[in-house]
Design a protein around this motif. Structure first.
Motif, PDB file in Angstrom:
ATOM      1  N   ARG A  13       0.655  -1.300  -0.352  1.00  0.00           N
ATOM      2  CA  ARG A  13       0.328   0.160   0.096  1.00  0.00           C
ATOM      3  C   ARG A  13       1.299   1.287   0.247  1.00  0.00           C
ATOM      4  N   PHE A  31      11.764  -4.030  -5.130  1.00  0.00           N
ATOM      5  CA  PHE A  31      12.552  -5.072  -4.993  1.00  0.00           C
ATOM      6  C   PHE A  31      10.400  -5.310  -3.707  1.00  0.00           C
ATOM      7  N   LEU A  68      10.667  -0.160   2.744  1.00  0.00           N
ATOM      8  CA  LEU A  68       8.671  -0.576   3.232  1.00  0.00           C
ATOM      9  C   LEU A  68       8.565  -2.079   3.654  1.00  0.00           C
ATOM     10  N   GLY A  70       8.062  -5.380   4.726  1.00  0.00           N
ATOM     11  CA  GLY A  70       7.662  -6.099   6.515  1.00  0.00           C
ATOM     12  C   GLY A  70       6.305  -6.680   6.847  1.00  0.00           C
ATOM     13  N   ASN A  84      10.909 -10.658   9.420  1.00  0.00           N
ATOM     14  CA  ASN A  84      10.586  -9.607   7.718  1.00  0.00           C
ATOM     15  C   ASN A  84      11.083  -8.276   8.493  1.00  0.00           C
ATOM     16  N   ALA A 107      10.410   2.706   7.160  1.00  0.00           N
ATOM     17  CA  ALA A 107       9.361   2.584   8.062  1.00  0.00           C
ATOM     18  C   ALA A 107       9.064   2.612   9.391  1.00  0.00           C
ATOM     19  N   TYR A 146       4.727  -5.773  16.853  1.00  0.00           N
ATOM     20  CA  TYR A 146       4.914  -5.247  15.910  1.00  0.00           C
ATOM     21  C   TYR A 146       5.671  -4.056  16.015  1.00  0.00           C
ATOM     22  N   GLY A 174       1.120   6.789  10.054  1.00  0.00           N
ATOM     23  CA  GLY A 174       0.293   7.208  11.188  1.00  0.00           C
ATOM     24  C   GLY A 174      -0.504   6.064  10.187  1.00  0.00           C
ATOM     25  N   ASN A 175      -1.899   6.424   9.459  1.00  0.00           N
ATOM     26  CA  ASN A 175      -2.313   5.374   9.126  1.00  0.00           C
ATOM     27  C   ASN A 175      -2.446   5.996   7.180  1.00  0.00           C
ATOM     28  N   LEU A 176      -2.387   5.325   7.169  1.00  0.00           N
ATOM     29  CA  LEU A 176      -2.503   6.155   5.451  1.00  0.00           C
ATOM     30  C   LEU A 176      -4.147   5.341   5.070  1.00  0.00           C
TER      31      LEU A 176
HETATM   32  N1  LIG Z   1       0.105   1.054   5.596  1.00  0.00           N
HETATM   33  C1  LIG Z   1       0.205   2.175   7.086  1.00  0.00           C
HETATM   34  O1  LIG Z   1      -1.149   2.512   6.765  1.00  0.00           O
HETATM   35  C2  LIG Z   1       1.530   1.957   7.804  1.00  0.00           C
HETATM   36  C3  LIG Z   1       2.819   1.359   7.475  1.00  0.00           C
HETATM   37  N2  LIG Z   1       3.469   0.922   7.915  1.00  0.00           N
HETATM   38  C4  LIG Z   1       4.523  -0.060   7.232  1.00  0.00           C
HETATM   39  O2  LIG Z   1       4.952   0.697   5.931  1.00  0.00           O
HETATM   40  C5  LIG Z   1       5.595  -0.956   5.285  1.00  0.00           C
HETATM   41  C6  LIG Z   1       4.705  -1.058   4.183  1.00  0.00           C
HETATM   42  O3  LIG Z   1       3.215  -1.342   4.232  1.00  0.00           O
HETATM   43  P1  LIG Z   1       2.686  -1.681   3.938  1.00  0.00           P
HETATM   44  O4  LIG Z   1       2.665  -1.054   2.238  1.00  0.00           O
HETATM   45  O5  LIG Z   1       1.163  -1.083   4.215  1.00  0.00           O
HETATM   46  O6  LIG Z   1       1.961  -2.801   3.655  1.00  0.00           O
HETATM   47  P2  LIG Z   1       1.880  -3.964   2.712  1.00  0.00           P
HETATM   48  O7  LIG Z   1       1.800  -5.735   3.642  1.00  0.00           O
HETATM   49  O8  LIG Z   1       0.757  -3.432   2.102  1.00  0.00           O
HETATM   50  O9  LIG Z   1       3.076  -4.083   1.706  1.00  0.00           O
HETATM   51  C7  LIG Z   1       4.410  -4.733   2.216  1.00  0.00           C
HETATM   52  C8  LIG Z   1       4.973  -5.048   0.426  1.00  0.00           C
HETATM   53  O10 LIG Z   1       6.578  -5.943   1.649  1.00  0.00           O
HETATM   54  C9  LIG Z   1       6.662  -7.105   1.318  1.00  0.00           C
HETATM   55  N3  LIG Z   1       7.290  -8.386   2.437  1.00  0.00           N
HETATM   56  C10 LIG Z   1       6.335  -7.956   3.190  1.00  0.00           C
HETATM   57  N4  LIG Z   1       7.917  -9.158   3.558  1.00  0.00           N
HETATM   58  C11 LIG Z   1       8.499  -9.273   2.981  1.00  0.00           C
HETATM   59  C12 LIG Z   1       9.680 -10.196   2.849  1.00  0.00           C
HETATM   60  N5  LIG Z   1      10.630 -10.638   3.850  1.00  0.00           N
HETATM   61  N6  LIG Z   1      10.744  -9.724   1.565  1.00  0.00           N
HETATM   62  C13 LIG Z   1      10.518  -8.601   0.132  1.00  0.00           C
HETATM   63  N7  LIG Z   1       8.987  -8.466   0.563  1.00  0.00           N
HETATM   64  C14 LIG Z   1       8.116  -8.598   1.489  1.00  0.00           C
HETATM   65  C15 LIG Z   1       4.829  -7.602   0.998  1.00  0.00           C
HETATM   66  O11 LIG Z   1       4.673  -8.779   0.015  1.00  0.00           O
HETATM   67  C16 LIG Z   1       3.817  -6.218   0.273  1.00  0.00           C
HETATM   68  O12 LIG Z   1       4.548  -6.261  -0.743  1.00  0.00           O
HETATM   69  C17 LIG Z   1       5.508  -1.656   6.021  1.00  0.00           C
HETATM   70  O13 LIG Z   1       6.947  -2.064   7.555  1.00  0.00           O
HETATM   71  C18 LIG Z   1       4.848  -1.410   7.962  1.00  0.00           C
HETATM   72  O14 LIG Z   1       4.730  -1.668   8.949  1.00  0.00           O
HETATM   73  C19 LIG Z   1       3.940   1.871   9.731  1.00  0.00           C
HETATM   74  C20 LIG Z   1       2.797   2.111   9.365  1.00  0.00           C
HETATM   75  C21 LIG Z   1       1.341   2.498   9.144  1.00  0.00           C
END
Ligand SMILES: NC(=O)C1=CN([C@@H]2O[C@H](COP(=O)(O)OP(=O)(O)OC[C@H]3O[C@@H](n4cnc5c(N)ncnc54)[C@H](O)[C@@H]3O)[C@@H](O)[C@H]2O)C=CC1
Ligand SMILES: O=C1O[C@H](COP(=O)(O)O)[C@@H](O)[C@H](O)[C@H]1O
Length: 248
Positions: A13, A31, A68, A70, A84, A107, A146, A174-176
């Motif tokens: 996201r 990646f 990002l 994780g 992760n 992130a 987490y 925060g909250n995207l």
């Molecule tokens: N979406 C949000 O509101 C927030 C997100 N975050 C952080 O931002 C980062 C991205 O979050 P989102 O995009 O929402 O999550 P998401 O789950 O939509 O995207 C994470 C991406 O990372 C990939 N991934 C996960 N583990 C992996 C690994 N071991 N090796 C390679 N690729 C891997 C997944 O395939 C996925 O495409 C995360 O680290 C999350 O903790 C932090 C706060 C809020």
């Protein structure tokens, strides 16, 4: 930035929010462990961030990293965040240092400080007239495993900055949500990060000069208990959105 920017977790996201607005602004090396859903705006490496060899190859010639990838689930179990989020972040940061990367945006999350939201403070802190404000200088205070993993990532960034000179910006996102703040969720509205502001903030992380920073990644919401002043001062962050402008 002439050299490629490595974007880990590009299929997620946050990655989409960044690429939707900045696809043409940089030479991207993307990646993710998932293959691209659509034609990617750059070279794409399918791999796991815990696979050191693949990460090191992907880092070749890179000028900056936005990390990002994780497990983003607040309820994620320890084995997943350990692998992760902690081990994966260590692998990516170490490879970045060894490849001579200068700039690294990490992130982090609101959940690194989630336990400041005590029973006594909530729900008032989610409302505009409350004075409670975290500014990034406070100690981490995670409310789940987490959040612990995100605090660990920030700590890894501190280490790689102090020991190896890597410029690190930890963005406590925060909250995207897209198009609209979360509905019927005061906490989410107080920490809303619009897609537009998200892309802009990570662009600031690529363009600004800094040593080690922890900043909050939220829009300029009337309701907020996270300060965005440090992001404004050091990174030049100038958010355009505000959850208070959405009434329904
Ligand atoms: N979406 C949000 O509101 C927030 C997100 N975050 C952080 O931002 C980062 C991205 O979050 P989102 O995009 O929402 O999550 P998401 O789950 O939509 O995207 C994470 C991406 O990372 C990939 N991934 C996960 N583990 C992996 C690994 N071991 N090796 C390679 N690729 C891997 C997944 O395939 C996925 O495409 C995360 O680290 C999350 O903790 C932090 C706060 C809020
Ligand atoms: O770190 C994260 O935080 C956001 C907001 O947290 P929530 O507890 O209000 O949902 C969350 O949506 C996202 O998945 C997570 O990675």
């Amino acid at each position: 930035m002439d050299a490629p920017v490595l974007l880990t977790g590009s299929e997620g996201r946050v990655g989409r929010a960044i690429l939707d607005r900045l696809a043409g602004a940089y030479e991207w090396r993307l990646f993710d462990r998932e293959p691209p859903a659509e034609d990617p705006p750059g070279e794409f490496v399918v791999g796991d961030i815990t696979d050191e060899e693949t990460v090191r190859e992907a880092m070749d010639g890179v000028g900056a990293v936005i990390h990002l990838a994780g497990d983003p689930r607040p309820e994620a179990p320890w084995d997943s965040v350990l692998r992760n989020n902690i081990d994966g972040t260590h692998t990516v940061m170490e490879a970045a240092v060894d490849a001579g990367v200068e700039t690294f945006a990490f992130a982090s999350s609101n959940h690194a400080v989630g336990a400041y939201e005590t029973e006594a403070r909530t729900p008032n802190i989610y409302r505009p007239d409350d004075k409670f404000l975290l500014d990034g200088t406070e100690l981490p205070r995670p409310g789940n495993r987490y959040g612990v993993s995100k605090a660990a990532g920030e700590s890894l960034g501190r280490f790689f900055h102090d020991e190896h000179g890597l410029s690190v910006a930890c963005v406590r996102i925060g909250n995207l949500t897209k198009d609209h703040p979360p509905k019927d969720y005061e906490r989410g509205q107080a920490m809303w990060l619009s897609h537009r502001d998200c892309a802009h903030l990570f662009e600031c992380c690529l363009e600004a000069e800094y040593d080690y920073e922890i900043v909050y990644g939220i829009s300029d919401n009337d309701r907020k208990y996270y300060s965005i002043e440090r992001a404004r001062e050091v990174l030049g962050y100038d958010p355009q959105d505000n959850s208070a402008n959405y009434t329904d």
